[in-house]
Design a protein around this motif. Structure first.
Motif, PDB file in Angstrom:
ATOM      1  N   ALA A 193       1.279   1.652  -3.277  1.00 50.90           N
ATOM      2  CA  ALA A 193      -0.146   1.532  -3.612  1.00 50.90           C
ATOM      3  C   ALA A 193      -0.757   2.894  -3.930  1.00 50.90           C
ATOM      4  O   ALA A 193      -1.935   3.141  -3.678  1.00 50.90           O
ATOM      5  CB  ALA A 193      -0.891   0.859  -2.462  1.00 50.90           C
ATOM      6  N   GLY A 197      -0.885   6.365  -6.918  1.00 50.44           N
ATOM      7  CA  GLY A 197      -1.331   6.547  -8.296  1.00 50.44           C
ATOM      8  C   GLY A 197      -0.448   5.803  -9.287  1.00 50.44           C
ATOM      9  O   GLY A 197      -0.946   5.180 -10.235  1.00 50.44           O
ATOM     10  N   ASN A 234       2.614  -2.771   0.635  1.00 47.29           N
ATOM     11  CA  ASN A 234       2.553  -1.351   1.003  1.00 47.29           C
ATOM     12  C   ASN A 234       2.622  -1.170   2.504  1.00 47.29           C
ATOM     13  O   ASN A 234       2.166  -2.007   3.278  1.00 47.29           O
ATOM     14  CB  ASN A 234       1.251  -0.722   0.476  1.00 47.29           C
ATOM     15  CG  ASN A 234       1.349   0.788   0.395  1.00 47.29           C
ATOM     16  OD1 ASN A 234       2.360   1.314  -0.082  1.00 47.29           O
ATOM     17  ND2 ASN A 234       0.322   1.489   0.853  1.00 47.29           N
ATOM     18  N   ARG A 235       3.265  -0.035   2.900  1.00 45.11           N
ATOM     19  CA  ARG A 235       3.364   0.314   4.314  1.00 45.11           C
ATOM     20  C   ARG A 235       1.962   0.354   4.930  1.00 45.11           C
ATOM     21  O   ARG A 235       1.731  -0.213   5.998  1.00 45.11           O
ATOM     22  CB  ARG A 235       4.053   1.689   4.421  1.00 45.11           C
ATOM     23  CG  ARG A 235       4.140   2.242   5.802  1.00 45.11           C
ATOM     24  CD  ARG A 235       4.865   3.574   5.789  1.00 45.11           C
ATOM     25  NE  ARG A 235       4.159   4.584   4.986  1.00 45.11           N
ATOM     26  CZ  ARG A 235       4.596   5.807   4.796  1.00 45.11           C
ATOM     27  NH1 ARG A 235       5.760   6.185   5.309  1.00 45.11           N
ATOM     28  NH2 ARG A 235       3.909   6.672   4.078  1.00 45.11           N
ATOM     29  N   THR A 236       1.030   1.009   4.264  1.00 49.09           N
ATOM     30  CA  THR A 236      -0.355   1.044   4.731  1.00 49.09           C
ATOM     31  C   THR A 236      -1.121  -0.064   3.998  1.00 49.09           C
ATOM     32  O   THR A 236      -1.504   0.096   2.839  1.00 49.09           O
ATOM     33  CB  THR A 236      -0.988   2.422   4.422  1.00 49.09           C
ATOM     34  OG1 THR A 236      -0.093   3.439   4.871  1.00 49.09           O
ATOM     35  CG2 THR A 236      -2.344   2.577   5.084  1.00 49.09           C
ATOM     36  N   ARG A 279      -4.433   0.452   1.924  1.00 48.13           N
ATOM     37  CA  ARG A 279      -4.388   1.013   0.553  1.00 48.13           C
ATOM     38  C   ARG A 279      -4.103  -0.094  -0.461  1.00 48.13           C
ATOM     39  O   ARG A 279      -4.645  -0.089  -1.560  1.00 48.13           O
ATOM     40  CB  ARG A 279      -3.303   2.091   0.449  1.00 48.13           C
ATOM     41  CG  ARG A 279      -3.683   3.396   1.099  1.00 48.13           C
ATOM     42  CD  ARG A 279      -2.649   4.464   0.793  1.00 48.13           C
ATOM     43  NE  ARG A 279      -2.914   5.187  -0.438  1.00 48.13           N
ATOM     44  CZ  ARG A 279      -2.037   6.020  -0.997  1.00 48.13           C
ATOM     45  NH1 ARG A 279      -0.841   6.205  -0.457  1.00 48.13           N
ATOM     46  NH2 ARG A 279      -2.345   6.657  -2.106  1.00 48.13           N
TER      47      ARG A 279
END
Ligand code: ATR
Length: 274
Positions: free
Chosen positions: A129, A131, A152-154, A157
């Protein structure tokens, strides 16, 4: 007529393959022009931009860490730059400094070349997630992919991106990957995982349907662990080198007036370098 000049700027910039790509085209098309790498520190970037015209540049490319700064500083932006929030190509038009983003074009053109019909292949799972993910999602939306799943890991985001792009784009944590892949027709890694020296991305293409296409924005090595696993599973794979080559096309055309071809010869030249 005076020599036309273009550049790529970043910090560091020595590793950039853009001078090789544009140098190849300048020679091939017999253009009186140059394309050079210029290392510019972040604190000097605004001054660098303000002197471009006086220094005789037709435009240039911008890479890490200047893409977001360029977005903020240019006078005009194209639609892709607006959607992605970053600028990788600069040119002068109607008296203004324009900033565009050609990464989404590069991504789509690479798949057009190596996996025609890709956009009709069904739900897409996008790993990452950052650029690069924004450019890939913009391309998917533009090409009409209606179910885009960001993993996404986070998760926050991924959620931010899903909100930015709107309907049809959803956000997920990595634990959902296996289930999301079961009916997906496209799997795209947009993270630097799998790059030489990095660990591989934790996504197993084994659960994908037989018609799925797997692609990676990483091109060092050309065959990432993800692509190798997909190939072992007899899925169609597309490596990331074509995205690099195709994203260079619109800039070259703007600065030097000829739309250059992405050929097997050019590809081989860059592969030899990798
Ligand atoms: P870029 O602009 O090149 O896409 P970025 O904005 O730093 O780079 O984004 C990197 C992406 O790789 C992110 O999606 C990041 O996940 P987080 O948002 O959770 O940080 C992902 N990434 C990087 N290292 C990772 C790792 N070890 N495991 C999983 N994801 C990783």
């Amino acid at each position: 007529m005076a020599e036309k000049k273009a550049f790529v700027t970043g910090h560091p910039i020595a590793h950039s393959r853009s001078p090789k790509i544009h140098g190849h085209w300048l020679k091939k098309y017999g253009i009186d022009g140059s394309y050079q790498a210029i290392d510019v520190e972040p604190e000097d970037f605004a001054a660098f931009l303000s002197t471009l015209r006086d220094n005789g540049y037709s435009g240039g490319n911008v890479t890490i860490p200047h893409k977001e700064t360029a977005f903020a500083l240019v006078g005009r932006r194209d639609e892709a730059a607006e959607a992605i929030g970053a600028v990788n190509t600069l040119w002068f038009e109607d008296g203004a400094l324009w900033g565009g983003n050609t990464d989404a074009h590069g991504f789509a053109a690479n798949l057009d070349e190596h996996a025609p019909g890709w956009a009709r292949n069904g739900p897409a799972v996008v790993l990452g997630a950052g650029g690069a993910s924004r450019a890939v999602i913009h391309a998917l939306v533009e090409r009409g992919v209606s179910d885009i799943r960001i993993v996404n890991r986070t998760v926050a985001r991924a959620q931010e991106l899903a909100r930015r792009f709107g309907a049809g784009v959803s956000a997920h944590g990595v634990e959902a990957t296996g289930e999301l892949l079961m009916d997906a027709g496209l799997l795209i890694n947009t993270t630097a995982l799998g790059m030489h020296g990095n660990e591989a991305i934790a996504a197993d293409p084994v659960g994908l349907p037989d018609h799925a296409i797997v692609t990676d924005i990483v091109y060092v090595p050309l065959e990432t662990p993800l692509l190798a696993a997909a190939r072992a599973r007899h899925l169609r794979t597309v490596d990331g080198l074509g995205m690099l080559l195709h994203q260079a096309v619109p800039g070259f055309e703007r600065w030097f007036g000829i739309r250059p071809d992405v050929t097997a010869e050019l590809r081989q030249m860059i592969v030899t370098d990798i």
